[in-house]
Design a protein around this motif. Sequence first.
Motif, PDB file in Angstrom:
ATOM      1  N   VAL A 289       0.667  -1.120   0.115  1.00  0.00           N
ATOM      2  CA  VAL A 289      -0.251  -0.173   0.157  1.00  0.00           C
ATOM      3  C   VAL A 289       0.841   1.338   0.058  1.00  0.00           C
ATOM      4  O   VAL A 289       0.463   2.318  -0.771  1.00  0.00           O
ATOM      5  N   GLN A 292       2.254   1.898  -3.578  1.00  0.00           N
ATOM      6  CA  GLN A 292       1.146   2.321  -4.295  1.00  0.00           C
ATOM      7  C   GLN A 292       0.850   3.737  -4.067  1.00  0.00           C
ATOM      8  O   GLN A 292       0.624   4.587  -5.184  1.00  0.00           O
ATOM      9  N   GLU A 293       0.688   4.163  -3.042  1.00  0.00           N
ATOM     10  CA  GLU A 293       0.429   5.379  -2.825  1.00  0.00           C
ATOM     11  C   GLU A 293       1.666   6.384  -2.914  1.00  0.00           C
ATOM     12  O   GLU A 293       1.358   7.655  -3.248  1.00  0.00           O
ATOM     13  N   ARG A 357      -4.724   2.071   3.993  1.00  0.00           N
ATOM     14  CA  ARG A 357      -4.346   3.044   2.911  1.00  0.00           C
ATOM     15  C   ARG A 357      -4.872   4.544   3.387  1.00  0.00           C
ATOM     16  O   ARG A 357      -3.995   5.451   2.893  1.00  0.00           O
ATOM     17  N   GLU A 358      -6.021   4.522   4.207  1.00  0.00           N
ATOM     18  CA  GLU A 358      -6.261   5.910   4.764  1.00  0.00           C
ATOM     19  C   GLU A 358      -5.348   6.544   5.749  1.00  0.00           C
ATOM     20  O   GLU A 358      -5.115   7.643   5.545  1.00  0.00           O
ATOM     21  N   ARG A 361      -2.576   7.806   3.211  1.00  0.00           N
ATOM     22  CA  ARG A 361      -2.760   8.945   2.510  1.00  0.00           C
ATOM     23  C   ARG A 361      -2.786   9.984   3.702  1.00  0.00           C
ATOM     24  O   ARG A 361      -2.459  11.289   3.524  1.00  0.00           O
TER      25      ARG A 361
END
Length: 386
Positions: A289, A292-293, A357-358, A361
């Motif tokens: 993750v 990806q971010e 993921r949050e 982010r």
Amino acid sequence: MARSPRTHLVTGATGFIGAALVLELLSSDPDCLVVCLVRESKHAGAGERLRSALTTAARLYGSTTSAADLRLRARAVVGDVTRPRCGVSTGEVGPVDELWHCAASLDYRETHSDEIMRQNLTGTEHVLELLQAVGGPTLNHFSTAYVAGSRTGEIAEEPALDRGVANNAYERSKIAAEQLVAQAGVTVRIMRPSIVIGHSVTCATTGFSGVYGFIEDLARLKAEVSMRLGDFLKHRAIRSRAHADAELNLVPVDVVARTAVALGAASAPGAVYHLTNATPPTIDDIVRVVCQELGVRPFELGASPQEFTTIDEQFDSDQRMAFFRSYITVQRSFDQSNVRRVLGAPACADPLQKRWREYVRWYLHSRDTTRDHRGARKYRIFPTSS
């Protein structure tokens, strides 16, 4: 006759776990008072530092505790755990029902081992002196689940006995502090969080160590490689010695605070309590993750150093990655029998795969908008001209 409000004494209240703990104490018992031992700085007094830390944490975590409550029920007392009896008198503190020792150095570098021991071991000695001076209430001592050191398999909720298993100066200091409080002759609950991350609802954090250091290092590496090689890391994966299926025990800060306070409210006996995640994500879940971010190719995990390129070597040899290695290359889990015995459930049973993921982010947005990276570590990947 009405019961007197309970009074809690907290060290480290301006820190990551400490501020969340104070907010939880205030919200779980609307009558309690919290006395916070706070150092003064060159720029702010103890009261100002405490209000700033608690107000920031309350805003980021969506706390319902009002500014008035923070002002009236959380009181700062000037003190420092590196001084005998923390540099305070019993008159300044008053009667105390429970003491929560959260203050600690999170540094792990062997070159700083003397200062780490001064903060984490000598500091605990001084907290015990203060504990006796205010009448010997129950001590809730915050340690770390990673006093497990190099041990693998299931780690029991048992006293830490062997400093020789420590991977670094931080772990060694926390093992020593656990040994000290276990011999203190008072009721002690040893609280062992694992790797603490942001709030379980807002994903926000006031602490940027731990797994956030990995995200930060990878973001810096990407930026430096991009200046010379453009999108190279979008097409060429970084190789790492990390094991894809090893678990990394992440637990939200509010879960740690809520479980600790619940153990106190339940009058849990003196014992070791793992404030950990019963269903932690794997290294692969976490790293994939993050990559990806950041827009880079997911790592090749489990690689041998013989396969490394110069970029891989630079990332792997970073001092912080050396610290992480003991967490990402071994299989271990943390028993929660004592927590279950008191509360009927583990501290946390959230695999975090759905929400990780949050968290990433939130951190990257905060990094881009508010954090100052001047003086940040640079990777010396490319030769410099003389």
